[in-house]
Design an enzyme around this catalytic site. Structure first.
Site, PDB file in Angstrom:
ATOM      1  N   ASP A  91     -35.723 -17.994 -73.787  1.00 35.02           N
ATOM      2  CA  ASP A  91     -35.860 -19.121 -72.888  1.00 35.02           C
ATOM      3  C   ASP A  91     -34.487 -19.730 -72.709  1.00 35.02           C
ATOM      4  O   ASP A  91     -33.812 -20.052 -73.679  1.00 35.02           O
ATOM      5  CB  ASP A  91     -36.853 -20.132 -73.451  1.00 35.02           C
ATOM      6  CG  ASP A  91     -38.271 -19.619 -73.377  1.00 35.02           C
ATOM      7  OD1 ASP A  91     -38.835 -19.612 -72.273  1.00 35.02           O
ATOM      8  OD2 ASP A  91     -38.811 -19.208 -74.420  1.00 35.02           O
ATOM      9  N   THR A  92     -34.110 -19.910 -71.456  1.00 31.98           N
ATOM     10  CA  THR A  92     -32.732 -20.210 -71.105  1.00 31.98           C
ATOM     11  C   THR A  92     -32.736 -21.093 -69.877  1.00 31.98           C
ATOM     12  O   THR A  92     -33.703 -21.106 -69.126  1.00 31.98           O
ATOM     13  CB  THR A  92     -31.973 -18.897 -70.799  1.00 31.98           C
ATOM     14  OG1 THR A  92     -32.070 -18.035 -71.924  1.00 31.98           O
ATOM     15  CG2 THR A  92     -30.513 -19.137 -70.475  1.00 31.98           C
ATOM     16  N   VAL A  93     -31.631 -21.829 -69.659  1.00 38.34           N
ATOM     17  CA  VAL A  93     -31.454 -22.524 -68.386  1.00 38.34           C
ATOM     18  C   VAL A  93     -30.163 -22.049 -67.738  1.00 38.34           C
ATOM     19  O   VAL A  93     -29.133 -21.937 -68.389  1.00 38.34           O
ATOM     20  CB  VAL A  93     -31.442 -24.060 -68.555  1.00 38.34           C
ATOM     21  CG1 VAL A  93     -32.828 -24.561 -68.922  1.00 38.34           C
ATOM     22  CG2 VAL A  93     -30.421 -24.515 -69.595  1.00 38.34           C
ATOM     23  N   MET A  97     -32.046 -16.264 -65.358  1.00 38.10           N
ATOM     24  CA  MET A  97     -32.228 -16.416 -66.805  1.00 38.10           C
ATOM     25  C   MET A  97     -33.475 -15.679 -67.275  1.00 38.10           C
ATOM     26  O   MET A  97     -34.363 -15.363 -66.489  1.00 38.10           O
ATOM     27  CB  MET A  97     -32.317 -17.894 -67.149  1.00 38.10           C
ATOM     28  CG  MET A  97     -33.487 -18.591 -66.489  1.00 38.10           C
ATOM     29  SD  MET A  97     -33.417 -20.390 -66.551  1.00 38.10           S
ATOM     30  CE  MET A  97     -32.665 -20.769 -64.988  1.00 38.10           C
TER      31      MET A  97
END
Length: 532
Positions: free
Chosen positions: A351-353, A433
């Site tokens: 999980d990334t932004v 992402m």
């Protein structure tokens, strides 16, 4: 307006956003609006990007936190700069120590997975070199959101709930004192539209703002992190934090048709995108548009990447050889009309932004930060709101592997910012992402843009595929339709329709046009481009 924007999506679909003076794109509309406020206050694209980035640990903590790493590509108006903001393993970390406990992989949660957080230093270093406004002013919107709270949008609420449930299940079966402070801070998960404040995070952000990030690495926050580690079984020390530095790096690229696609060099997986593009560049646009060929190119590129990419300060990474025409030709020749079974890789959820920003002077920023899987390690430092990443789980425990865990070594990284140029002139920043979807998403967005001539919003909205190396399946987005699945199955792929669109990543993109910019924000997330 150029003709490639004339054939837009059907009414009701998202349309690209046009701007004369600047754009900010993130997965959360309030973070994008914070960046826009900074632009309108006289800040540049770097100020706007940092403002948005600082808001996201508050607004989307299930995807990133103050204990994250970060990477950036920055076009200063004339050339591209790269920043590697990834942290290293603690000095006391030991692969042999983990193997002696019977482990064959670095655990995904708890202190064993924690590396030095590099994100806050990355903010400070990028700002020191390129920022225009005061650092405290740039971080002010994030502090305000943390203190006063902000309503939680739908996709964030879904990810937040998923992350909380995962920690609750772990604590119910294998309680970990290092993770006991997670649930009081983040649980219960908010409902859609619920306002959630994080006052502890506000105080930490204020200390970061007042000290240009130093408090996080050598002040009170650093002491709290190190003392909590010592008390709960971690080996991260004050010395590890104080020693951390970002690294300015030369971006790497591959030419595809008449464009250049740019990535951060290893220890990240951006090189996988470039290897795959090199393979496809030797084919016609019609051949490159075939999903079977794209999947096969990605399989080969990821196999190379996972076998050879590591921290170049510690291991020899043959970057130039992997990007050579000879290597691309060999790999291209390995693609047949049937699905292949390449060397296994070790995919992990992430999980990334990702965010990007541009301004009226032509500065453009491609920026990404991440706690890795969900809320990262699950370790939250009491009284600080700092959720620490689990990037250490990206290391290998295989003896002699280039990416084997070692003290003061950076792990293999999945998060990658992208940038596009044409003939050396900036086109703009982009990213997708989401774990190992990132290299695959970069490839697909680049192909839609260069071969398809699509605007960024339409390119981001096209149906996607994802090769899952763990199951050997090709997951296909339901919007692609049954014919796409059938065509892959006919070529020998185990192709299935994905249960939800979360696996396909979340992207942003901004392209330069003669009179300003055109931007798009991921339709699979909550964000929208903010422009003026």
């Amino acid at each position: 307006m150029q003709s490639r924007y004339d054939d837009l999506a059907s009414p009701g679909a998202r349309q690209p956003v046009f701007s004369r003076r600047g754009v900010v794109c993130t997965s959360h509309p309030l973070a994008a609006s914070a960046g826009l406020r900074i632009l309108q206050a006289g800040g540049n694209a770097v100020d706007a990007a940092i403002a948005a980035a600082a808001c996201l640990p508050v607004l989307e903590p299930c995807s990133n936190g103050l204990g994250s790493d970060a990477f950036a590509l920055i076009w200063d108006g004339g050339r591209l700069h790269g920043l590697n903001g990834s942290g290293r393993a603690p000095a006391a970390a030991s692969a042999e120590g983990l193997r002696s406990r019977g482990l064959t992989a670095v655990p995904e949660h708890g202190w064993d997975a924690v590396t030095v957080p590099g994100m806050v230093r990355a903010w400070a270093d990028v700002h020191a070199r390129f920022g225009r406004l005061a650092f405290a002013d740039v971080l002010a919107p994030a502090i305000e959101y943390a203190e006063r709270g902000a309503p939680v949008p739908g996709v964030v609420a879904w990810g937040w709930g998923r992350g909380v449930r995962a920690v609750q299940q772990r604590q119910a079966t294998t309680p970990d004192p290092a993770q006991e402070h997670f649930l009081p801070l983040f649980a219960p998960a908010p409902a859609v539209g619920e306002v959630r404040a994080l006052p502890e995070l506000a105080e930490t952000l204020r200390a970061i703002a007042e000290t240009h990030g130093e408090d996080f690495y050598s002040g009170d926050v650093a002491a709290r992190i190190a003392d909590f580690a010592a008390a709960t079984g971690g080996v991260l020390t004050r010395e590890d934090l104080a020693a951390h530095r970002s690294e300015w790096v030369e971006p790497i690229s591959a030419r595809y048709r008449d464009h250049e696609v740019w990535e951060i060099p290893p220890n990240g997986q951006g090189i996988a995108t470039l290897i795959a593009l090199n393979i496809l560049d030797g084919l016609s646009p019609e051949q490159a548009a075939d999903w079977h060929t794209q999947v096969e190119a990605v399989k080969l590129a990821l196999a190379d990447t996972h076998a050879l990419v590591a921290d170049p300060d510690v291991a020899e990474v043959p970057t130039s050889e992997l990007l050579s025409a000879e290597h691309a030709a060999r790999r291209r020749a390995a693609i047949s009309k049937r699905a292949s079974d390449p060397v296994a890789v070790d995919p992990r959820a992430s999980d990334t932004v990702y965010l990007c920003a541009t301004d009226e002077d032509g500065m453009m920023v491609s920026f990404i930060q991440s706690n890795f899987a969900g809320f990262g390690s699950g370790v939250v430092v009491p009284g600080t709101g700092v959720a620490l990443q689990n990037r250490g789980s990206g290391f290998s425990l295989e003896t002699g592997h280039p990416n084997e865990l070692a003290p003061d070594k950076r792990p293999f990284h999945t998060i990658i910012p992208g940038f596009l140029t044409r003939g050396g002139e900036a086109v703009g920043p982009f990213g997708v992402m989401g774990g190992h979807m990132q290299a695959q998403g970069h490839l697909q967005v680049a192909l839609h843009t260069i071969d398809g001539g699509l605007d960024p919003q339409t390119a981001l909205g096209r149906p996607r595929w994802f090769w899952d190396a763990a199951t050997r399946q090709v997951l296909v987005e339901d919007t692609a339709g049954p014919d796409a699945v059938a065509a892959l199955r006919e070529r020998g792929h185990d192709a299935v329709v994905a249960e939800h669109s979360g696996i396909f990543g979340r992207g942003q993109a901004i392209w330069r046009i003669p009179d300003g910019y055109v931007a798009g924000s991921e339709p699979r997330a909550d964000g929208v481009p903010m422009a003026w």
